[in-house]
Scaffold this active site. Sequence first.
Site, mmCIF file in Angstrom:
data_model
loop_
_atom_site.group_PDB
_atom_site.id
_atom_site.type_symbol
_atom_site.label_atom_id
_atom_site.label_comp_id
_atom_site.label_asym_id
_atom_site.label_seq_id
_atom_site.Cartn_x
_atom_site.Cartn_y
_atom_site.Cartn_z
ATOM 1 N N ARG A 53 -5.859 -4.264 -8.177
ATOM 2 C CA ARG A 53 -4.749 -4.308 -7.214
ATOM 3 C C ARG A 53 -5.115 -5.162 -5.995
ATOM 4 N NH1 ARG A 53 -2.100 1.239 -5.125
ATOM 5 N NH2 ARG A 53 -3.994 1.261 -3.877
ATOM 6 N N ARG A 106 -4.204 -22.451 6.576
ATOM 7 C CA ARG A 106 -5.168 -23.524 6.274
ATOM 8 C C ARG A 106 -6.181 -23.716 7.401
ATOM 9 N NH1 ARG A 106 -0.682 -27.903 4.704
ATOM 10 N NH2 ARG A 106 -0.018 -27.107 6.733
ATOM 11 N N LYS A 151 -0.696 -5.063 -0.511
ATOM 12 C CA LYS A 151 -1.293 -4.064 0.383
ATOM 13 C C LYS A 151 -1.973 -4.852 1.503
ATOM 14 C CE LYS A 151 -3.753 0.251 -0.389
ATOM 15 N NZ LYS A 151 -3.112 0.938 0.713
ATOM 16 N N GLU A 184 8.956 6.219 0.423
ATOM 17 C CA GLU A 184 7.602 6.786 0.360
ATOM 18 C C GLU A 184 7.250 7.382 1.718
ATOM 19 O OE1 GLU A 184 4.703 3.650 -0.436
ATOM 20 O OE2 GLU A 184 5.862 2.230 0.731
HETATM 21 N N1 PXG Z 1 2.143 3.803 -0.159
HETATM 22 C C1 PXG Z 1 1.517 3.100 0.793
HETATM 23 C C2 PXG Z 1 2.317 2.316 1.761
HETATM 24 C C3 PXG Z 1 0.123 3.124 0.868
HETATM 25 O O1 PXG Z 1 -0.519 2.422 1.818
HETATM 26 C C4 PXG Z 1 0.077 4.630 -1.036
HETATM 27 C C5 PXG Z 1 1.462 4.551 -1.060
HETATM 28 C C6 PXG Z 1 -0.635 5.429 -2.077
HETATM 29 O O2 PXG Z 1 -1.323 4.562 -2.968
HETATM 30 P P1 PXG Z 1 -2.639 5.013 -3.746
HETATM 31 O O3 PXG Z 1 -2.924 3.878 -4.658
HETATM 32 O O4 PXG Z 1 -3.707 5.230 -2.732
HETATM 33 O O5 PXG Z 1 -2.294 6.250 -4.482
HETATM 34 C C7 PXG Z 1 -0.620 3.902 -0.053
HETATM 35 C C8 PXG Z 1 -2.114 3.971 0.008
HETATM 36 C C9 PXG Z 1 -5.933 4.383 4.821
HETATM 37 C C10 PXG Z 1 -5.480 4.533 3.429
HETATM 38 O O6 PXG Z 1 -6.998 3.792 5.034
HETATM 39 C C11 PXG Z 1 -4.244 4.054 3.012
HETATM 40 C C12 PXG Z 1 -3.872 4.205 1.681
HETATM 41 C C13 PXG Z 1 -4.709 4.828 0.790
HETATM 42 C C14 PXG Z 1 -5.943 5.275 1.222
HETATM 43 C C15 PXG Z 1 -6.319 5.155 2.555
HETATM 44 O O7 PXG Z 1 -5.247 4.872 5.716
HETATM 45 N N2 PXG Z 1 -2.653 3.745 1.289
#
Ligand code: PXG
Length: 296
Positions: A53, A106, A151, A184
Site C-alpha cells: 500500500r 521537481r 495515504k 469513515e
Molecule cells: N482510514 C484512514 C483515513 C486511515 O488513516 C484507516 C482508515 C484504517 O486503515 P488500516 O489499514 O490501518 O486498517 C486509516 C489508518 C496514525 C495511524 O499514525 C493512522 C492510521 C493507522 C495507524 C496509525 O495515527 N490510519
Amino acid sequence: MPEGLVYVDGEFVKPNEAKISVFDHGLLYGDGVFEGIRFYNGRIFKLGEHVDRLFASAEKIGLPIPMTKEEFATAVLRTTSKSGLKDGYLRPLVTRGAGDLGLDPRKSKRSSVVIICSTINLYGNKHELGLKAIVASVRRTPPSSLNPNIKSLNYLNNILAKSEANLKGADEAIILDIDGYVAEASADNIFAVKGGVVYTPPTTTNLVGITRGTILELAKGHYETRVERFRVDFLLKADEVFITGTGGEVAPVVELDDQKIGTGVPGPITKDLQKRYFELVRSTGVPIPPSGNNGH
Ligand code: PXG
C-alpha cells in the site's frame, strides 16, 4: 522522548536524534506518503500488505522510492529488530525530500525514507468500555479532489474532524462523504451491526483499510456481511457500531452525538470480532529477526 529506534535514509538513530530538513517538501507541503503498522509478540502484522500500500500510494503521487519492496520490508524488519521492542508501532514514511521553496516536486532531487519504530496508544481502556463519537461537520475530501487511497502526509481534513471531537468531549469523529453518506472515522474504517448482519461502506470515499479487510475475512462464515452505503440514521438505529484501524485496532462505538447506540455498551458481535482480531494479530505476521543476526 518516545522509545524505540528510527531509520533515516539508511542510518539507524535514536528517536531524539532523528532529523529531516526543514526544506523537506514533506514538511513544507505535505508532499509524501506513510503507513501505520503494528507488531505484536515479535511479529509484524500484514507487513507485505502495508509495504504494497505504501508503494501504491507513492506511485499515485509520482513519488519515487529509492528501494525495492523487498529492501523496504527488510529495512522495516531491521529497524524493529534493532529497537529491541517486541510489541509496538511502525510508521514508515517517504517524503519528497529537501528542495528549494516552491511546491514543484521537481525541486526535490531525492526522496527521503524514514521508518519510525515506537509505540502507540490511541484509545487506552476504551477498547473495553467503548468510544463516544460525534459526526464531524467537515466532510471527507471527495475522491474527485483527492484519491482516498493515497495515504498522504496531508491529514488536515481528518485532524479538523478529530479536533471537533476533542472540543465536544468525544473520543472520535465520524466523517461523512460529500453526499452525506458515512465514510469513515478520522483514522479508522467504520462498521455497523444490525439484526446480526455486519455492514461497512464501500471504499469509494475512504481508505481500503487493512484492518477492515481483516475484519471482513474474520466475519466470513460467522456473520452475513454487506458492503453498502448508509447514512447517520442507520448508525443511530444500529445494534452495534465499531471502528477498525491499525492504530485503533477494533474499537466499539457506544455513543454518537450524545445518543446511545444499541444498549450503550459494546455488543456481542463487536466483542467476538475484537477477540478474534486480537488472537490473529498475536499469532500471525512476519517474525522479527534476532538483532545479532540481521547483517548489522
Ligand atoms: N482510514 C484512514 C483515513 C486511515 O488513516 C484507516 C482508515 C484504517 O486503515 P488500516 O489499514 O490501518 O486498517 C486509516 C489508518 C496514525 C495511524 O499514525 C493512522 C492510521 C493507522 C495507524 C496509525 O495515527 N490510519
